[in-house]
Design an enzyme around this catalytic site. Sequence first.
Site, PDB file in Angstrom:
ATOM      1  N   ASP A  51       0.893  -1.151   0.000  1.00  0.00           N
ATOM      2  CA  ASP A  51       0.000   0.000   0.000  1.00  0.00           C
ATOM      3  C   ASP A  51       0.937   1.208   0.000  1.00  0.00           C
ATOM      4  O   ASP A  51       1.628   1.465   1.000  1.00  0.00           O
ATOM      5  CB  ASP A  51      -0.893  -0.023   1.248  1.00  0.00           C
ATOM      6  CG  ASP A  51      -1.828   1.187   1.275  1.00  0.00           C
ATOM      7  OD1 ASP A  51      -1.525   2.198   0.618  1.00  0.00           O
ATOM      8  OD2 ASP A  51      -2.856   1.122   1.969  1.00  0.00           O
ATOM      9  N   TYR A 140      -9.373  14.233  -9.192  1.00  0.00           N
ATOM     10  CA  TYR A 140      -8.320  13.454  -9.864  1.00  0.00           C
ATOM     11  C   TYR A 140      -7.410  14.386 -10.681  1.00  0.00           C
ATOM     12  O   TYR A 140      -6.183  14.326 -10.576  1.00  0.00           O
ATOM     13  CB  TYR A 140      -8.997  12.425 -10.775  1.00  0.00           C
ATOM     14  CG  TYR A 140      -8.101  11.704 -11.734  1.00  0.00           C
ATOM     15  CD1 TYR A 140      -7.245  10.689 -11.297  1.00  0.00           C
ATOM     16  CD2 TYR A 140      -8.124  12.000 -13.103  1.00  0.00           C
ATOM     17  CE1 TYR A 140      -6.443  10.005 -12.196  1.00  0.00           C
ATOM     18  CE2 TYR A 140      -7.334  11.313 -13.999  1.00  0.00           C
ATOM     19  CZ  TYR A 140      -6.493  10.318 -13.545  1.00  0.00           C
ATOM     20  OH  TYR A 140      -5.692   9.641 -14.430  1.00  0.00           O
ATOM     21  N   LYS A 144      -3.453  15.290 -10.228  1.00  0.00           N
ATOM     22  CA  LYS A 144      -2.444  15.073 -11.282  1.00  0.00           C
ATOM     23  C   LYS A 144      -1.682  16.376 -11.583  1.00  0.00           C
ATOM     24  O   LYS A 144      -0.469  16.359 -11.788  1.00  0.00           O
ATOM     25  CB  LYS A 144      -3.099  14.531 -12.559  1.00  0.00           C
ATOM     26  CG  LYS A 144      -3.583  13.097 -12.441  1.00  0.00           C
ATOM     27  CD  LYS A 144      -2.432  12.117 -12.295  1.00  0.00           C
ATOM     28  CE  LYS A 144      -2.921  10.684 -12.174  1.00  0.00           C
ATOM     29  NZ  LYS A 144      -1.851   9.729 -11.852  1.00  0.00           N
TER      30      LYS A 144
HETATM   31  P1  NAD Z   1      -6.193   1.238 -12.488  1.00  0.00           P
HETATM   32  O1  NAD Z   1      -7.238   1.808 -11.597  1.00  0.00           O
HETATM   33  O2  NAD Z   1      -6.590   0.185 -13.473  1.00  0.00           O
HETATM   34  O3  NAD Z   1      -5.012   0.654 -11.603  1.00  0.00           O
HETATM   35  C1  NAD Z   1      -4.495   1.332 -10.496  1.00  0.00           C
HETATM   36  C2  NAD Z   1      -3.882   0.311  -9.564  1.00  0.00           C
HETATM   37  O4  NAD Z   1      -3.369   1.001  -8.419  1.00  0.00           O
HETATM   38  C3  NAD Z   1      -4.895  -0.729  -9.055  1.00  0.00           C
HETATM   39  O5  NAD Z   1      -4.422  -2.038  -9.321  1.00  0.00           O
HETATM   40  C4  NAD Z   1      -4.991  -0.444  -7.566  1.00  0.00           C
HETATM   41  O6  NAD Z   1      -5.167  -1.624  -6.780  1.00  0.00           O
HETATM   42  C5  NAD Z   1      -3.646   0.209  -7.287  1.00  0.00           C
HETATM   43  N1  NAD Z   1      -3.670   1.050  -6.093  1.00  0.00           N
HETATM   44  C6  NAD Z   1      -4.639   1.898  -5.678  1.00  0.00           C
HETATM   45  N2  NAD Z   1      -4.302   2.456  -4.507  1.00  0.00           N
HETATM   46  C7  NAD Z   1      -3.086   1.948  -4.180  1.00  0.00           C
HETATM   47  C8  NAD Z   1      -2.213   2.144  -3.085  1.00  0.00           C
HETATM   48  N3  NAD Z   1      -2.533   2.943  -2.063  1.00  0.00           N
HETATM   49  N4  NAD Z   1      -1.041   1.461  -3.071  1.00  0.00           N
HETATM   50  C9  NAD Z   1      -0.709   0.626  -4.078  1.00  0.00           C
HETATM   51  N5  NAD Z   1      -1.506   0.395  -5.144  1.00  0.00           N
HETATM   52  C10 NAD Z   1      -2.679   1.048  -5.175  1.00  0.00           C
HETATM   53  O7  NAD Z   1      -5.480   2.453 -13.220  1.00  0.00           O
HETATM   54  P2  NAD Z   1      -4.694   2.443 -14.620  1.00  0.00           P
HETATM   55  O8  NAD Z   1      -5.677   2.726 -15.679  1.00  0.00           O
HETATM   56  O9  NAD Z   1      -3.823   1.269 -14.725  1.00  0.00           O
HETATM   57  O10 NAD Z   1      -3.837   3.774 -14.449  1.00  0.00           O
HETATM   58  C11 NAD Z   1      -2.498   3.777 -13.976  1.00  0.00           C
HETATM   59  C12 NAD Z   1      -2.033   5.215 -13.861  1.00  0.00           C
HETATM   60  O11 NAD Z   1      -2.138   5.859 -15.132  1.00  0.00           O
HETATM   61  C13 NAD Z   1      -2.861   6.043 -12.877  1.00  0.00           C
HETATM   62  O12 NAD Z   1      -2.017   6.903 -12.166  1.00  0.00           O
HETATM   63  C14 NAD Z   1      -3.783   6.819 -13.776  1.00  0.00           C
HETATM   64  O13 NAD Z   1      -4.135   8.037 -13.186  1.00  0.00           O
HETATM   65  C15 NAD Z   1      -2.930   7.028 -15.008  1.00  0.00           C
HETATM   66  N6  NAD Z   1      -3.756   7.229 -16.213  1.00  0.00           N
HETATM   67  C16 NAD Z   1      -4.513   6.211 -16.717  1.00  0.00           C
HETATM   68  C17 NAD Z   1      -5.294   6.435 -17.851  1.00  0.00           C
HETATM   69  C18 NAD Z   1      -6.138   5.328 -18.461  1.00  0.00           C
HETATM   70  O14 NAD Z   1      -6.869   5.571 -19.426  1.00  0.00           O
HETATM   71  N7  NAD Z   1      -6.072   4.095 -17.977  1.00  0.00           N
HETATM   72  C19 NAD Z   1      -5.303   7.697 -18.457  1.00  0.00           C
HETATM   73  C20 NAD Z   1      -4.549   8.719 -17.883  1.00  0.00           C
HETATM   74  C21 NAD Z   1      -3.751   8.470 -16.781  1.00  0.00           C
END
Ligand code: NAD
Length: 313
Positions: A51, A140, A144
């Site tokens: 975490d 969010y 960011k």
């Molecule tokens: P996701 O929600 O699918 O995965 C996030 C992961 O982080 C999850 O597996 C969750 O269990 C884990 N997590 C949450 N809180 C946590 C904590 N306290 N400690 C450890 N792990 C924790 O998100 P994603 O789509 O894979 O996105 C990854 C990153 O990319 C994020 O920072 C997101 O903001 C960024 N992002 C994603 C997108 C997209 O379209 N997927 C677009 C822009 C930015």
Amino acid sequence: MKSERILVIGANGQIGSVLVEYLRGMYGENQVIASDLKVNSERQDYFEVLDATDGKTLDKIVKRHSITQIYHLAAILSAKGEQDPLNTWQINMQTYFNVLEVARENGVKKIFYPSSIAVFGAHVHGSADQFSYLDPSTVYGISKAAGENWSNYYFNRYGMDIRSLRYPGIISYQSMPGGGTTDYAVDIYHKAVKGEHFDCFLEENTTLPMIYMSDAMDATVRLMEAPAEKITVRTGYNLAGMSFSPKEIYDSILKIIPDFEISYKPDYRQAIAESWPQQIDDSEARTDWGWRPAYSLDKMTEEMITELRKKYE
Ligand code: NAD
């Protein structure tokens, strides 16, 4: 290159589950440590339960594995984040502060921080350029934008090599999205391939910037491998793949699955989508480290449907 020891935080998510395999292909299986809140049942080797709000455990893991690079993916995403704004701020910021401090204290050489097009707000009409004003509408997006500024601060203050991309909505067949405003553009392919009707939570002409996972992986690694002197943006680089509306992705799918049906039932995510730009100008990424996307909407549709058919048939 082989001497890198990489920690991916939030590795079970939509991006992490693909990125870990991608990085292992490049650097070697045992050079990439995946971590998340819970063990991933499909991939338990080289995995740590973490975490990231707990800085002490993060510190132990970084020391135990002599980590040289951190990819910090953990976050609460745009749509889900609105359900509990202060908790979203707390998680998104505290995890990043821990990463920055643990990296600084342990001499971690590089950090990847994923930002988002959600940093832009209502004052960007149409196309966002690299230095458009940031007035995010979601907690969010606020987190960011703050994270980007902290990246820039740690670079200027401590000389830390932190690199960041403002990802558009990411579309993938390997993994499901985790609560973003662009999730519909993944779900629509699953419904189409399963022969089900699709209820879209955005209006048909709501255009948003998106990118195919394969292009997102290419951009991420290209940025991280670029010589440091080429990196002129230390907040977050604009990144564009393609822009389309629900109607356009639906029309693209119809070319392959002609009997697919859609209805439009916009919900609270419509307002978030309307606060984001429709196009992203990524000139800096193109000039600084040679970014070029390879996928168009139709090319992505063909690959998504081919891969999902293998999954469901
Ligand atoms: P996701 O929600 O699918 O995965 C996030 C992961 O982080 C999850 O597996 C969750 O269990 C884990 N997590 C949450 N809180 C946590 C904590 N306290 N400690 C450890 N792990 C924790 O998100 P994603 O789509 O894979 O996105 C990854 C990153 O990319 C994020 O920072 C997101 O903001 C960024 N992002 C994603 C997108 C997209 O379209 N997927 C677009 C822009 C930015």
